[in-house]
Design a protein around this motif. Structure first.
Motif, PDB file in Angstrom:
ATOM      1  N   GLN A  99       6.872  38.790 128.935  1.00 39.59           N
ATOM      2  CA  GLN A  99       8.050  39.617 128.687  1.00 39.59           C
ATOM      3  C   GLN A  99       9.206  39.120 129.555  1.00 39.59           C
ATOM      4  OE1 GLN A  99       7.821  44.043 127.510  1.00 39.59           O
ATOM      5  NE2 GLN A  99       6.394  43.903 129.222  1.00 39.59           N
ATOM      6  N   TYR A 101      13.224  40.918 130.019  1.00 37.39           N
ATOM      7  CA  TYR A 101      14.274  41.772 129.482  1.00 37.39           C
ATOM      8  C   TYR A 101      15.133  42.317 130.602  1.00 37.39           C
ATOM      9  CZ  TYR A 101      11.175  45.726 130.757  1.00 37.39           C
ATOM     10  OH  TYR A 101      10.371  46.618 131.423  1.00 37.39           O
ATOM     11  N   GLN A 117      10.104  41.475 124.265  1.00 32.51           N
ATOM     12  CA  GLN A 117       9.437  42.697 124.702  1.00 32.51           C
ATOM     13  C   GLN A 117       8.269  43.030 123.777  1.00 32.51           C
ATOM     14  OE1 GLN A 117      12.718  45.724 125.872  1.00 32.51           O
ATOM     15  NE2 GLN A 117      13.733  44.356 124.421  1.00 32.51           N
TER      16      GLN A 117
END
Length: 357
Positions: A99, A101, A117
């Motif tokens: 991930q 973000y 994500q």
């Protein structure tokens, strides 16, 4: 800093007064190292492998937030997957393949993040599986490559809204543009899910869909179910469906691949350190025009916690093949071995250790 925070709040539609506030930033390094000895027999003799990610994926990362106002924080997450057995980057060699973000979080209106994500449906999928999507008994161990379950667990270029904690349960809504010139549909993805949880019942429902880049097919996945606590036991069940027509082209259209999984599992705590796990999974291949390849998985396993951070684990599983199916058992983040001729029964034994930091 106040001007930037106010601008970001305005862009995301957060009606928040920044006011006078001394911003406070916090960050943390985290990770998992997971390693197991995997011994399998899938019709071509015994295969012995030392594997990373049998239960949880080995990873390291940095996460943090900066409190900008009493009700607004900037948040970020950078998480890299690696093979503890060979040191190689996972998720196709991406630097932050698990991930990555950044975004804004408000206690009043929720959390809005941008990047690569987990899809909303994927977050629900973990909670219908007694093995929590790991080891030989976990649902991902039997899923073919290329289908929605294996492809849409994480979504690139995505925008994710997470409901605020003041609301009951938690809801996720995600959108990702296809980024294909001349088309608003090609490559586009969206998903939604909700989880309602208390001390006894954990109910989950989620859906995700993505068009292929030629806008001729799509991947879709749906999950519903959860778990129910009864004393030291927790019972798991649910339904997962996967549709795959992404191989279609403007000139060729094949049958849509459809399969269902119905898990029935249990976790049972024995004392302060030991957890036993058992699961039966009914797999139904509903693809039109192919022979009946319905099958089932049976697996048992367990954990022994040496400490809060270090756990020993083991699992044994078997899955049947028929009419040319190619089911073989792997772990949470790796596939099983090659399946031999004659529809062999695939069997796997795993013994390993996981450490969180």
């Amino acid at each position: 800093m106040k001007t930037n925070a106010a601008a970001l709040a305005a862009v995301t539609g957060l009606s928040i007064s920044v006011g006078t506030w001394d911003a406070k930033a916090e960050s943390a390094v985290f990770g998992v190292v997971d390693m197991a000895l995997d011994i399998s027999k899938q019709g071509l003799g015994t295969l012995t492998r030392l594997q990373s990610g049998s239960e949880w994926g080995s990873r390291f990362g940095i996460k943090g937030d900066e409190r900008i106002s009493p009700d607004l924080s900037a948040v970020y997450w950078l998480e890299s997957g690696f093979g503890a057995d060979d040191g190689m980057s996972q998720q196709g060699g991406r630097l932050f393949g698990r991930q990555i973000y950044m975004g804004l979080s408000s206690e009043q209106v929720g959390r809005l993040t941008f990047g690569r994500q987990y899809s909303p449906e994927n977050r629900m999928f973990w909670n219908i599986d007694a093995f929590n999507a790991g080891l030989a008994g976990g649902l991902p161990a039997i899923i073919p490559a290329g289908v929605a379950r294996a492809t849409l667990g994480r979504v690139d270029n995505s925008i994710l809204w997470t409901s605020p904690g003041r609301l009951p349960g938690v809801t996720y809504v995600m959108y990702a543009p296809g980024e294909v010139a001349g088309s608003q549909r090609a490559g586009r993805m969206w998903g939604v899910s909700t989880r309602q949880k208390n001390d006894v019942v954990d109910f989950n429902i989620g859906f995700v869909t993505r068009r292929n880049t030629t806008d001729t097919g799509k991947l879709q996945a749906f999950t519903m179910g959860g778990n129910y606590a009864v004393g030291p036991a927790k019972l798991f069940t649910g339904w997962h469906r996967d549709w795959n027509s992404q191989a279609n082209t403007p000139s060729t259209k094949g049958p849509e691949q459809v399969y269902d999984m119905f898990p029935f599992g249990v976790k049972y705590g024995v004392g302060a350190h030991t957890t036993l796990i058992a699961q039966f999974v009914l797999v139904k291949d509903r693809t039109q025009g192919v022979a009946n390849r319905n099958t089932n998985l049976i697996a048992i396993g367990g954990h022994y916690a040496l400490s809060k951070r270090t756990v020993l684990f083991a699992a044994v599983g078997r899955i049947l093949n028929k009419n040319g199916s190619q089911y073989s058992l792997g772990g949470g983040l790796y596939a099983g071995g090659t399946v031999g001729p004659g529809n062999p029964t695939a069997r796997t034994v795993q013994i390993g250790m996981r450490h969180n930091f």
